[in-house]
Design a protein around this motif. Structure first.
Motif, short mmCIF file in Angstrom:
data_model
loop_
_atom_site.label_atom_id
_atom_site.label_comp_id
_atom_site.label_asym_id
_atom_site.label_seq_id
_atom_site.Cartn_x
_atom_site.Cartn_y
_atom_site.Cartn_z
N GLN A 116 4.04 -2.98 2.91
CA GLN A 116 3.72 -4.03 3.88
C GLN A 116 3.48 -3.40 5.25
O GLN A 116 4.08 -2.39 5.60
CB GLN A 116 4.89 -5.02 3.98
CG GLN A 116 5.11 -5.82 2.69
CD GLN A 116 6.36 -6.67 2.78
OE1 GLN A 116 7.45 -6.15 2.72
NE2 GLN A 116 6.17 -7.98 2.92
N THR A 118 1.00 -3.95 9.29
CA THR A 118 0.11 -4.71 10.16
C THR A 118 -0.98 -3.79 10.70
O THR A 118 -0.83 -2.57 10.70
CB THR A 118 0.86 -5.33 11.35
OG1 THR A 118 1.45 -4.28 12.11
CG2 THR A 118 1.93 -6.28 10.89
N ASP A 137 -3.87 -8.74 1.01
CA ASP A 137 -2.66 -9.48 1.39
C ASP A 137 -2.12 -10.16 0.15
O ASP A 137 -2.31 -11.36 -0.06
CB ASP A 137 -2.98 -10.48 2.50
CG ASP A 137 -1.72 -11.09 3.10
OD1 ASP A 137 -0.61 -10.68 2.68
OD2 ASP A 137 -1.84 -11.97 3.96
N SER A 140 -0.10 -13.22 0.66
CA SER A 140 -0.74 -14.33 1.38
C SER A 140 0.08 -14.74 2.60
O SER A 140 0.46 -15.89 2.79
CB SER A 140 -0.92 -15.54 0.45
OG SER A 140 -1.75 -15.20 -0.64
N SER A 141 0.40 -13.73 3.47
CA SER A 141 1.22 -13.99 4.65
C SER A 141 0.45 -14.85 5.64
O SER A 141 -0.77 -14.93 5.62
CB SER A 141 1.62 -12.67 5.33
OG SER A 141 0.48 -12.04 5.85
N ASP A 146 -1.57 -9.02 9.09
CA ASP A 146 -0.70 -8.39 8.10
C ASP A 146 -1.50 -7.92 6.89
O ASP A 146 -2.53 -8.49 6.55
CB ASP A 146 0.37 -9.38 7.61
CG ASP A 146 1.45 -9.61 8.64
OD1 ASP A 146 1.47 -8.84 9.63
OD2 ASP A 146 2.27 -10.52 8.47
N PHE A 147 -1.00 -6.88 6.25
CA PHE A 147 -1.52 -6.52 4.93
C PHE A 147 -0.34 -6.28 3.99
O PHE A 147 0.77 -5.97 4.42
CB PHE A 147 -2.45 -5.31 4.99
CG PHE A 147 -1.80 -4.03 5.47
CD1 PHE A 147 -1.12 -3.20 4.59
CD2 PHE A 147 -1.88 -3.66 6.80
CE1 PHE A 147 -0.52 -2.02 5.03
CE2 PHE A 147 -1.28 -2.48 7.26
CZ PHE A 147 -0.59 -1.66 6.37
N TYR A 148 -0.60 -6.48 2.69
CA TYR A 148 0.47 -6.41 1.69
C TYR A 148 -0.15 -5.86 0.41
O TYR A 148 -0.96 -6.52 -0.23
CB TYR A 148 1.05 -7.81 1.47
CG TYR A 148 2.33 -7.89 0.68
CD1 TYR A 148 2.45 -7.31 -0.58
CD2 TYR A 148 3.43 -8.60 1.18
CE1 TYR A 148 3.63 -7.41 -1.31
CE2 TYR A 148 4.61 -8.71 0.47
CZ TYR A 148 4.70 -8.11 -0.79
OH TYR A 148 5.86 -8.23 -1.51
#
Length: 830
Positions: A116, A118, A137, A140-141, A146-148
């Motif tokens: 996780q 940013t 993502d 789905s923040s 953000d990235f995930y």
């Protein structure tokens, strides 16, 4: 890509010919033994017949096929492939559809990893835009930055695409950068691979950069990755009239007349005015002189009062003379012609020390200063270019002596003579080496030698160990540099029979018919030999004696003579020798040099002390007079030194920075600063310290370090936490006899102070007081030096280490920059 480690079943549906609105068919993808699957890991593939098939969708047969938040899959889950037919299509014959989903099942023991983070772009970008796309993502923040990532270790996933583009009419002037950091994991960036694609216009100006950021999934979960993008745009030249910079010699000037050229570079048609003020600077504040404060740009004036007006004057260039003889600005400013270069000669009469001339180039309406122009000042409106020229007087460096004796043990009344030599070895007499204050001279013109002769007609001179020569260490002299920097000289103290020292010699004036006869003669004529002549006599090789031909006479073709001289051995020996000299002054070598005998050297004259300083290099001239002062009380004694044994111990101390616990050492930048210094004192009891030599009675040496200030060039991070700092001392290689020495710090723990922690000029000062100092104690141990010999040279290497982190550098990074270094004893931390 086909189905990997899994398979899909086949199904047949029976319909009435000509019927439509066919019911959808569900197929299942089933994992092989030992594998698990989820719909997320597969794609449906292409529609084989869009006229008959409405859609192909994938779903899990379990409620949640996975991966779950903990990275697990649902055992027994299958992927359902739903084939939905076009309702209006009527099937009139048998048909086979090839459904080709693709994907791979996952081994049961693999647990997907979560990464996780940013991404960050400038809040107010200058003439560029930042457009992110395809941001991965998985969670789905709610945040748009953000990235995930969620995938198996070792898999490569695309995190995002960032497009950096110049705004209309601009180009990317400062090339975009990307930085990947994690405050808890220094090596996080190594997991990323960044692809960069550039777009340029017809003039090769950079207009767009597209970054594709990919991640090789590591083996453990991680949060806090930060991807930072930066770029700056600029107007395309020619759209506006701009001033791009200037060229002028802005080095400090002497106190005589100044004649320098000013060139300004700008677009054709750019308009500006030039103002020059005369004043002083205190700190960062410039104050214009009240009476002679504003330059009138009239090179016919030859005095300060004539070429400067009062501080209230509005005169700028171009200027003009008005009816009362004063000056005003011309109506029209400077307009740059098609060449793009403006030229003006600036003449300033002789002036006083420390006067400052401040130049300001101010654009007129419609013209601006390019943001990359040197010395741009953006604090005004409009932006201007400002620079200074300062008057600097000359400063000297002197070789001097201090003959004060502590505790009034005895008194000296001395006279001295000095002779200086330039870098070519040519005498400049008593003229002290001179340079302009606060300037850096050119090599090799900055290197000097000196000979200092000190005479005491009442008290004898005795050197350490009752030797007639002694090489001084920095324990025997002090330097006063006043913000200057030097490379300290090699200084030899000598007691001689006469001023010529080892070059003094004697020869008999009359020739003899052979070597035997010559050897029986007395030698009465004093001469002075060169080093080359002494080397030739020592090695019995040929040379020419013309330089001392007035001291002997050759009646015929040649003659034999007896000569006395000092050899060029490491310890010169006084010898007599017979030689053959011909009428041209040529001295034969080999067998024609005979009867070599060691003899008593001339009696030393203890009334004179000779100090020879060699290779004194000035790297920066100070703000006032500089000096090298020889402290006679530390090496020139009044009595025979038979009971005190002075030792030759080289104390080699280096100042280093270490970014990580296992990182290599780099030289600290402050060692090149004029504010940095090391002083040394000795003690016989490790309690009371004073300046002096290291003798067999010495117990310890104290090093006092002033001006240890780390900055960004040393690798000092932004927002550095002083809690991560450690001061370490390392004893490196040393003579076997000194292996038992230990290191400690006086007044532990050593204080540190961080200033400007968020800026490029951040600094970490080490030590206490003002200026900051700290002291290191090298303790040899009681009696450890008592058995050492004055004729043997010893050494010990010491490292002061400023460690900036308690973390370890990654193995890969260490392997990339590792070089084999010699080991030493462990580090002591304070």
């Amino acid at each position: 890509m086909a189905l990997i480690n899994c398979s899909m079943e086949k199904k047949t549906a029976v319909l009435t010919s000509g019927s439509s609105n066919a019911t959808s068919i569900d197929l299942e993808i089933i994992p092989d033994a030992g594998f698990v699957i989820a719909a997320r890991d597969f794609s449906a593939g292409a529609n084989p017949d869009a006229a008959k098939i409405q859609s192909i969708t994938l779903s899990d047969t379990a409620t949640s096929g996975g991966p779950q938040n903990d990275g697990s899959y649902t055992v027994g889950n299958k992927v359902k492939v739903t084939v939905d037919f076009v309702n209006s299509h009527a099937f009139s014959e048998s048909i086979t559809f090839d459904i080709n989903p693709s994907g791979a099942a996952t081994e049961k023991h693999l647990v997907p990893i979560k990464i996780q983070g940013t991404f960050v772009v400038p809040g107010s970008p200058s003439k560029v835009t930042f457009t992110p796309s395809s941001v991965l993502d998985f969670a789905s923040s709610g945040s748009s930055t953000d990235f995930y990532a969620y995938d198996n270790p070792g898999d490569i996933v695309t995190i995002m695409v960032m497009t950096i583009a110049a705004t209309s009419g601009d180009f990317i002037d400062i090339s975009p950068t990307i930085a990947i950091t994690n405050s808890s994991e220094a090596t996080a960036s190594q997991d990323y691979n960044v692809e960069r694609v550039e777009t340029r216009d017809s003039s090769s100006r950079l207009t767009q950069v597209v970054y594709t950021v990919k991640l090789t999934v590591p083996k453990v979960d991680r949060t806090g990755d930060v991807i930072t993008f930066a770029a700056v745009g600029e107007d395309i030249p020619g759209i506006e009239n701009k001033i791009y910079g200037y060229i002028m010699d802005t080095r400090p000037a002497n106190l005589f007349i100044i004649n320098r050229d000013l060139r300004i570079f700008a677009d054709a048609g750019a308009k500006f005015r030039i103002k020059m003020q005369r004043g002083t600077i205190s700190g960062s504040t410039f104050t214009t002189d009240t009476n002679d404060g504003v330059y009138v740009f009239d090179n016919s004036k030859t005095t300060i009062a004539g070429i400067f007006e009062a501080a209230t004057s509005t005169t700028t260039y171009p200027s003009k003379i008005v009816s009362d003889g004063s000056y005003d600005p011309e109506t029209n400013p400077v307009t740059v012609d098609a060449s793009g270069v403006f030229f003006k000669n600036i003449v300033i009469p002789a002036d006083a020390e420390s006067k400052v001339y401040r130049f300001t180039i101010t654009p007129e309406t419609g013209t601006t200063v390019d943001l990359n122009a040197p010395d741009i000042d953006t604090s005004t409106n409009p932006d201007v270019i400002t620079f200074d020229i300062t008057r600097r007087d000359f400063v000297t460096i002197e070789a001097a002596s201090n003959h004060t004796v502590p505790n009034n043990a005895f008194s000296r009344t001395v006279t001295s003579t000095i002779e200086y030599f330039n870098h070519l070895g040519q005498s400049i007499g008593v003229t002290k080496p001179t340079g302009k204050k606060e300037t850096q001279p050119n090599e090799p013109l900055n290197t000097y030698d000196y000979d200092l002769v000190i005479r005491d007609q009442s008290v004898d001179f005795h050197l350490p160990n009752q030797s007639n020569s002694y090489l001084l260490s920095d324990l025997n002299y002090t330097t006063t540099l006043n913000d200057g920097i030097i490379e300290e000289p090699t200084i030899l103290a000598e007691l001689r029979a006469n001023a010529n020292g080892f070059n003094a010699a004697e020869i008999n004036a009359a020739e003899s018919p052979n070597h035997t006869a010559a050897n029986g003669n007395d030698v009465v004529s004093p001469i002075v030999l060169t080093l080359a002549q002494r080397q030739a006599l020592t090695s019995k090789s040929s040379f020419n004696a013309f330089s001392f031909s007035d001291a002997y006479t050759v009646a015929g073709d040649d003659g034999h003579f007896k000569i006395k001289f000092f050899t060029t051995d490491a310890t010169p020996v006084y010898k007599s020798q017979t030689i053959l000299i011909d009428s041209d002054g040529d001295v034969a070598g080999g067998s024609e040099q005979q009867n070599t005998t060691s003899i008593s050297s001339p009696t030393v004259n203890r009334e004179f002390l000779y100090l020879s300083g060699r290779s004194l290099s000035v790297l920066k001239w100070g703000t006032s007079a500089m000096s090298v002062t020889h402290n006679l009380n530390t090496f020139a004694f009044n009595a025979a030194q038979t009971s005190v044994t002075t030792l030759q111990i080289s104390l080699n101390i280096s100042q280093n920075v270490q970014k990580f616990v296992n990182d290599l050492l780099t030289i600290a930048g402050y060692t090149n600063s004029s504010s940095f210094s090391i002083s040394k004192q000795v003690s016989n009891d490790a309690t009371s310290y004073s300046v002096g030599n290291i003798t067999t009675a010495t117990r310890a040496v104290k090093f006092t370090i002033t001006g240890a200030v780390l900055d960004a060039q040393d690798g000092l991070p932004l927002n550095f936490s002083t809690g991560n700092y450690s001061l370490l001392f390392q004893k490196g290689d040393c003579s076997t006899e000194l292996a038992g020495a230990t290191l400690s710090v006086e007044n532990s723990p050593v204080a540190v102070a961080l200033s400007n922690g968020t800026a490029i000029n951040r600094e970490l000062a080490v030590g206490a007081g003002d200026p900051k100092i700290f002291s290191v104690i090298l303790d040899f141990g009681a009696g450890a030096l008592s058995s050492l010999s004055a004729s043997t040279s010893y050494y010990i290497d010491l490292n002061v280490v400023h460690r900036l982190s308690n973390q370890y550098k990654s193995i890969k990074d260490m392997e990339d920059d590792y070089t084999l270094t010699a080991g030493g004893s462990g580090l002591a931390s304070y």
